[in-house]
Design an enzyme around this catalytic site. Structure first.
Site, short mmCIF file in Angstrom:
data_model
loop_
_atom_site.label_atom_id
_atom_site.label_comp_id
_atom_site.label_asym_id
_atom_site.label_seq_id
_atom_site.Cartn_x
_atom_site.Cartn_y
_atom_site.Cartn_z
N GLY A 15 0.80 -1.22 0.00
CA GLY A 15 0.00 0.00 0.00
C GLY A 15 0.84 1.28 0.00
O GLY A 15 1.91 1.35 -0.63
N ARG A 36 5.35 -6.79 8.98
CA ARG A 36 4.98 -7.94 9.82
C ARG A 36 4.95 -9.16 8.93
O ARG A 36 5.47 -10.21 9.24
CB ARG A 36 3.58 -7.74 10.43
N VAL A 51 3.74 -2.71 15.50
CA VAL A 51 3.78 -1.48 16.30
C VAL A 51 2.94 -1.56 17.57
O VAL A 51 3.01 -0.65 18.41
CB VAL A 51 3.39 -0.22 15.48
N GLY A 79 -1.29 1.31 9.78
CA GLY A 79 -2.65 1.58 10.24
C GLY A 79 -3.61 0.49 9.82
O GLY A 79 -3.35 -0.24 8.86
N TYR A 142 -11.72 4.48 13.95
CA TYR A 142 -10.67 4.90 13.01
C TYR A 142 -10.53 6.42 12.98
O TYR A 142 -9.42 6.96 13.09
CB TYR A 142 -11.03 4.36 11.63
N LYS A 146 -7.27 8.70 14.10
CA LYS A 146 -6.58 9.55 13.13
C LYS A 146 -6.66 11.02 13.52
O LYS A 146 -5.73 11.80 13.25
CB LYS A 146 -7.16 9.34 11.73
P1 NDP Z 1 -2.74 -1.31 3.72
O1 NDP Z 1 -3.73 -2.13 4.46
O2 NDP Z 1 -2.51 -1.52 2.28
O3 NDP Z 1 -1.32 -1.38 4.47
C1 NDP Z 1 -1.25 -1.18 5.85
C2 NDP Z 1 0.18 -1.30 6.31
O4 NDP Z 1 0.22 -1.14 7.72
C3 NDP Z 1 0.76 -2.65 5.97
O5 NDP Z 1 2.11 -2.49 5.55
C4 NDP Z 1 0.70 -3.38 7.29
O6 NDP Z 1 1.76 -4.29 7.47
C5 NDP Z 1 0.90 -2.25 8.28
N1 NDP Z 1 0.38 -2.57 9.60
C6 NDP Z 1 -0.89 -2.79 9.97
N2 NDP Z 1 -0.94 -3.09 11.28
C7 NDP Z 1 0.33 -3.05 11.74
C8 NDP Z 1 0.94 -3.27 12.98
N3 NDP Z 1 0.23 -3.59 14.08
N4 NDP Z 1 2.27 -3.16 13.09
C9 NDP Z 1 3.02 -2.83 12.02
N5 NDP Z 1 2.51 -2.62 10.80
C10 NDP Z 1 1.18 -2.73 10.67
O7 NDP Z 1 -3.18 0.19 4.03
P2 NDP Z 1 -2.89 1.55 3.26
O8 NDP Z 1 -1.59 1.49 2.59
O9 NDP Z 1 -4.10 1.91 2.53
O10 NDP Z 1 -2.80 2.55 4.53
C11 NDP Z 1 -1.57 3.07 5.01
C12 NDP Z 1 -1.90 4.20 5.98
O11 NDP Z 1 -2.64 5.20 5.29
C13 NDP Z 1 -2.77 3.76 7.14
O12 NDP Z 1 -2.38 4.44 8.31
C14 NDP Z 1 -4.16 4.19 6.72
O13 NDP Z 1 -4.98 4.40 7.82
C15 NDP Z 1 -3.84 5.46 5.98
N6 NDP Z 1 -4.87 5.88 5.04
C16 NDP Z 1 -5.22 5.09 3.98
C17 NDP Z 1 -6.20 5.52 3.11
C18 NDP Z 1 -6.66 4.73 1.93
O14 NDP Z 1 -7.61 5.14 1.28
N7 NDP Z 1 -6.03 3.62 1.58
C19 NDP Z 1 -6.87 6.81 3.31
C20 NDP Z 1 -6.42 7.54 4.44
C21 NDP Z 1 -5.44 7.08 5.26
P3 NDP Z 1 1.59 -5.90 7.24
O15 NDP Z 1 0.99 -6.07 5.89
O16 NDP Z 1 3.00 -6.39 7.33
O17 NDP Z 1 0.70 -6.36 8.30
#
Ligand code: NDP
Length: 236
Positions: A15, A36, A51, A79, A142, A146
């Site tokens: 992402g 992770r 985290v 997140g 959420y 945020k």
């Molecule tokens: P994805 O679900 O594609 O990716 C989320 C990332 O966060 C993954 O790399 C995942 O790692 C990691 N993650 C989740 N939980 C943990 C944890 N407990 N410890 C460490 N790493 C963790 O999400 P996005 O890329 O869409 O989102 C990235 C950020 O952007 C987030 O904070 C999200 O809230 C924010 N955001 C996203 C939007 C969207 O439309 N997509 C809009 C607004 C904000 P792993 O896969 O290794 O578990």
């Protein structure tokens, strides 16, 4: 020649975080990213870290310091969502989102702050969301997690500003990633109708904002919320 700055991105396996890691790598930074599951992009130091676990956050920073040097730019991106209407939201739904999005960010920022203070340089970038300030049905947990990042960034700005450390929030709108892929097509269509840009954003849009805020030219910007949302939040 000045040594390239060290950046750590939480949640760099996929992402937005993955694209941020690639963007910083391509711009010449020394990049580490946590994961992770999965892997991080080529040329990026991968550190396993959940985290929600203080010990893993500590270990991740220690590894990055040993391999690349002290973290000078932190992008707190990890997140999760656990969406449901308030009447059905369990304590577990609430706790899981707060523990990752808010407390997880706190853990990473706290660990980053001292070496940044010592080094008299720091760029802290917190990945929030357009829903932090707009709200969204089904996302009480959420949106609360945020929105709290805005208060965190502004308090950090007041605490650390005199040490050449900035802290800003990037607030993405709806971005094409796994997080939004799970939404029903009619929900996506509904969002597109409300977004002035008439489309979802891309991870590269968010990465560009993070890269800007990390740069030398952004040294006098702190406590700001930078929307990357195609106009959906009208600047908030
Ligand atoms: P994805 O679900 O594609 O990716 C989320 C990332 O966060 C993954 O790399 C995942 O790692 C990691 N993650 C989740 N939980 C943990 C944890 N407990 N410890 C460490 N790493 C963790 O999400 P996005 O890329 O869409 O989102 C990235 C950020 O952007 C987030 O904070 C999200 O809230 C924010 N955001 C996203 C939007 C969207 O439309 N997509 C809009 C607004 C904000 P792993 O896969 O290794 O578990």
């Amino acid at each position: 020649m000045q040594k390239s700055r060290v950046v750590l991105i939480t949640g760099g396996s996929k992402g937005i975080g993955r694209i941020i890691a690639e963007k910083f790598r391509d711009a010449g930074y020394s990049v580490a990213a946590t994961h992770r599951t999965g892997s991080v992009p080529e040329g990026v130091l991968g550190v396993v870290c959940d985290v929600t676990d203080q010990a893993q956050v500590e270990a991740a920073f220690t590894t990055v310091e040993a391999e690349l040097g002290p973290v000078e730019v932190l992008v707190a991106n990890a997140g999760v969502t656990k969406d449901t209407l308030i009447a059905r939201m369990s304590d577990e739904d609430w706790d899981a989102v707060i523990d990752t999005n808010l407390t997880g960010t706190f853990r990473a920022v706290r660990r980053a702050a001292r070496p940044m203070t010592r080094g008299r340089f720091g760029r802290i970038i917190l990945v929030s969301s357009v829903v932090a300030l707009m709200g969204n049905p089904g996302q009480v947990n959420y949106a609360a997690s945020k929105a709290a990042l805005v208060g965190m960034a502004r308090s950090l700005t007041r605490e650390l500003g005199s040490r050449n450390i900035t802290c800003n929030v990037v607030a993405p709108g709806f971005i094409n990633t796994d997080m939004t892929a799970s939404l029903p097509p009619e929900t996506i269509k509904g969002y597109e109708a409300r977004i002035p840009a008439a489309r979802l954003g891309e991870s590269s849009d968010v990465a560009a904002a993070a890269l800007f805020l990390a740069g030398e030219d952004a040294g006098y910007i702190s406590g700001a919320v930078l929307p990357v949302d195609g106009g959906l939040g009208m600047g908030h």
